[in-house]
Scaffold this active site. Structure first.
Site, mmCIF file in Angstrom:
data_model
loop_
_atom_site.group_PDB
_atom_site.id
_atom_site.type_symbol
_atom_site.label_atom_id
_atom_site.label_comp_id
_atom_site.label_asym_id
_atom_site.label_seq_id
_atom_site.Cartn_x
_atom_site.Cartn_y
_atom_site.Cartn_z
ATOM 1 N N HIS A 30 60.115 40.443 64.201
ATOM 2 C CA HIS A 30 60.264 41.574 63.581
ATOM 3 C C HIS A 30 61.403 42.787 64.853
ATOM 4 O O HIS A 30 60.660 43.672 65.372
ATOM 5 C CB HIS A 30 59.073 42.369 63.529
ATOM 6 N N ASN A 51 59.882 54.897 57.965
ATOM 7 C CA ASN A 51 62.089 54.470 56.954
ATOM 8 C C ASN A 51 61.701 54.462 56.639
ATOM 9 O O ASN A 51 63.419 53.494 56.696
ATOM 10 C CB ASN A 51 61.809 52.813 58.363
ATOM 11 N N HIS A 109 64.036 44.000 59.166
ATOM 12 C CA HIS A 109 63.009 44.065 59.395
ATOM 13 C C HIS A 109 62.189 42.388 59.943
ATOM 14 O O HIS A 109 61.234 42.908 61.042
ATOM 15 C CB HIS A 109 61.837 44.327 57.827
ATOM 16 N N GLU A 126 32.830 50.019 52.434
ATOM 17 C CA GLU A 126 33.319 48.719 52.766
ATOM 18 C C GLU A 126 33.703 48.333 53.959
ATOM 19 O O GLU A 126 34.036 48.131 55.637
ATOM 20 C CB GLU A 126 32.135 47.419 52.133
ATOM 21 N N ASP A 154 19.714 43.526 39.258
ATOM 22 C CA ASP A 154 20.816 44.323 39.285
ATOM 23 C C ASP A 154 21.956 43.235 38.794
ATOM 24 O O ASP A 154 23.406 43.411 38.768
ATOM 25 C CB ASP A 154 21.483 44.346 41.328
ATOM 26 N N HIS A 204 26.144 41.860 41.908
ATOM 27 C CA HIS A 204 25.542 41.935 43.099
ATOM 28 C C HIS A 204 24.629 40.606 43.609
ATOM 29 O O HIS A 204 24.272 40.860 44.832
ATOM 30 C CB HIS A 204 24.659 42.956 42.652
#
Ligand SMILES: Cc1ncc(C[n+]2csc(CCOP(=O)(O)OP(=O)(O)O)c2C)c(N)n1
Length: 660
Positions: A29, A186, A260, A409, A467, A471
């Protein structure tokens, strides 16, 4: 002072090294290094405090190339400023097998690569962790030993990734004012102009997250320098939006997505040489330019020496702490503290949930180790990761040892990587095992980098109950076990939990996860053993000679295995139980040990309230697996275990059916 002309030539050295290396590799790149060369030149020649001869100096500024695809920018800088690891031959070997100059920057390949980047967005989130570590250690050891900046260069891609928002809002909240992010603005990504996929006002976004923002022409060195100076004065983290042209200097391709991620081609490179007035051949940096860069590499040697002198003068005990912690060594008294705790457990035989057992183990650990830095993604009361020693860190008070990461998380896991990479601290987190999926890309990078982060992952099965299936982890243990170089522990009781914690802390070069229960568990380790039995990954919990049945189990299902064993033994069927707290450590044991533990019982049964994947290693494809093969359900956990047939009775029935 560097003249404009000199600056341009120094920046052009980055541009030509990058485009020539990409051309030779026929892959890579060039666009980002060419576009961001001015920003990097200003930073490395005027501001960054670093010492290529002592690259691991703890108080150096950190530079993170979050847009890892632009790796040639970093490799060029490391070569030019005189890091011994990156020679011109390494630059010529860009992207070749065994080269330090891998496709994307890889931590550990060469000094100066502060973290592995490539998955967009991870780098900026690592940088947040580094800035947290700096702030925390500054509070603890004082500015004499710790006070530095953390800089990150991000692209549009990093800012589009969701993780960046978690990182940005956490950094803004914690007022990490020594964190400075350059946005390579950019306007181009792979598919084309950013306007094809995004319309965010990045300044408004950062400001809403309590950042200071500045906009500059990313090709004007003085404007960039002025922005950095302004950022240094801010009481908030700063984002400097640098308007740049991707592939700057390439007459026909600059400013387009064509630069790129593809080599420019011989013709365009020749045209760029002309346009930028660069006569040197590929991989040759004119001596005046190289000298100027090498001088820049020596800039901070004095600051480093002065720091060493301050360290020498530091009070002996504090200095020893600092040196030990940056070496990653544990306190020698940890072993005896854990031994004493295990003895107590053998006497009292408590039956806590392993999440609670983890808290109790941590109470011992945090009392001995001052470097543990706890936290949770808003589940402190559920994960049990906070102990009496770990006061909460707040934006204005970093004397605590506990981070409220918020419901972030992914950002938490990536920040922990940055904290571990910074050095001086051992980060551990709290979250639900199910949401390890939200952390997975960062956990994978921790494993790839080989760094010590510890994830406390509670509510590890249908045993969490009401739950329900959203979960209840089913495939998460298998999915995490699939990550190379990650230790996944699933302890069966309080003693195993303490042992697994000890192993996680002792694992200097890999991350660990501890899968822990919400529900109470019967103690299965009833006698004190000095040896850490979990270190073998799997071991005989209940031995039997000529066992007809061997039951392998982990975590909460070891209790089920033991009850089944008792019932089978009562029926005169000789039965062993093998506790399996860690697949990975077992797979590393000598073959003879593994063979002995797996044994040759005619009937082999594995029990785990998760999917079968991985268990055939123990029971073979003709073994019996008792666990989950679907998602869970909402209900009281004891009923769920019955509903899904994960009970001692089911194990006994399976054994008897097999024995015929
Ligand atoms: C998480 C992730 N998704 C996708 C990619 C593949 N990828 C690499 S670079 C890139 C575009 C990045 O655009 P930008 O940040 O603007 O970089 P520039 O084009 O300016 O070099 C993409 C999609 C990646 N590396 N990481």
């Amino acid at each position: 002072m560097i003249s404009r002309e000199k600056h341009d030539r120094m920046a052009n050295a980055i541009r030509f090294l990058s485009m020539d290396a990409v051309e030779k590799a026929n892959s890579g790149h060039p666009g980002l290094p060419m576009g961001a060369a001015d920003i990097a030149t200003v930073l490395f020649t005027r501001f960054l405090s670093f010492d290529p001869k002592t690259p691991h100096w703890p108080n150096r500024d950190r530079f993170v190339l979050s847009a890892g695809h632009g790796s040639m920018l970093l490799y060029s800088l490391l070569y030019l400023t005189g890091y011994e690891d990156i020679t011109i031959d390494e630059i010529k070997n860009f992207r070749q097998l065994g080269a330090k100059t891998a496709g994307h920057p890889e931590y550990g390949h060469a000094a100066g690569i502060e973290t592995t980047t490539g998955p967009l967005g991870q780098g900026i989130a690592n940088a947040v962790g580094m800035a947290i570590a700096e702030r925390k250690l500054r509070d603890e050891f004082g500015s004499d030993l710790m006070e530095h900046y953390t800089y990150a260069l991000v692209g549009d891609g990093c800012l589009m990734e969701g993780i960046s928002q978690e990182a940005i809002s956490l950094a803004g909240h914690l007022k990490l004012n020594k964190l400075i992010v350059f946005w390579d603005d950019n306007n181009i990504s792979i598919d084309g102009p950013i306007s094809m996929a995004d319309s965010t006002d990045q300044h408004a976004r950062f400001r809403a997250s309590q950042w200071h923002t500045i906009a500059v022409d990313g090709h004007d060195p003085d404007a960039i320098a002025a922005a950095i100076e302004e950022a240094h004065k801010s009481d908030k983290p700063t984002m400097i939006a640098c308007k740049t042209t991707i592939g700057f200097g390439a007459p026909n391709k600059a400013g387009t997505h064509k630069v790129h991620g593809s080599p420019l081609g011989a013709e365009e490179i020749a045209a760029t040489r002309k346009a930028l007035n660069w006569e040197a051949e590929a991989f040759v940096v004119p001596s005046d330019v190289l000298d100027a860069w090498r001088l820049a590499g020596l800039r901070s040697a004095k600051a480093h020496k002065e720091w060493e002198a301050r360290l020498e003068k530091t009070d002996a005990e504090k200095k020893a702490q600092f040196v030990r912690r940056f070496a990653g060594e544990l306190e020698g008294s940890l072993d005896s503290a854990i031994a004493a705790y295990k003895k107590k457990l053998a006497e009292t035989k408590p039956n806590p949930a392993t999440r609670k057992a983890s808290e109790d183990a941590l109470e011992v650990i945090n009392g001995v180790l001052s470097e543990t830095l706890g936290g949770s993604a808003d589940l402190t009361g559920s994960n049990n990761t906070k102990t009496s020693q770990t006061k909460s860190i707040t934006p204005t008070d970093f004397s605590g040892r506990y981070i409220h990461y918020g419901i972030r998380e992914h950002g938490m896991a990536a920040a922990m990587n940055g904290i571990a990479l910074h050095g001086g601290l051992i980060p551990y987190s709290g979250g639900f095992l199910i949401f390890s999926d939200y952390c997975r890309p960062s956990i994978r990078l921790a494993a790839l980098m080989g760094i010590r982060v510890i994830h406390v992952l509670t509510h590890d099965s249908i045993g969490l109950g009401e739950d329900g299936p959203t979960h209840q982890p089913v495939e998460q243990m298998a999915a995490l076990r699939a990550i190379p170089n990650l230790l996944m522990f699933r302890p069966a009781d309080a003693t195993e939990t303490a042992e697994c914690w000890q192993l996680a802390l002792e694992s200097h070069n890999r991350p660990s996860g501890l899968a822990l229960t919400r529900q109470n568990l019967m103690p299965v380790r009833l006698e004190y053993e000095e040896e850490n039995l979990c270190a073998r990954g799997a071991y005989d919990l209940v031995s039997a000679s000529d066992a007809q049945v061997t039951i392998f189990a982990s975590g909460s299902e070891v209790e089920i295995a033991v009850k089944a064993e008792q019932a089978l033994t009562a029926k005169g069927i000789s039965t062993r139980v093998v506790s399996v707290p860690c697949f990975e450590l077992f797979a590393e044991q000598p073959e003879a040990y593994q063979k002995a533990v797996i044994g040759n019982s005619p009937v082999k049964i594995a029990v785990e309230a998760g999917i079968r994947q991985g268990w055939d290693y123990f029971i073979g494809s003709d073994g019996t697996f008792i666990g989950m093969s679907s998602f869970g359900a909402s209900g009281p956990y004891k009923e769920l275990y019955k509903h899904f047939g994960i009970t001692p009775e089911a194990v006994v029935a399976a054994a008897e059916a097999k024995l015929g």
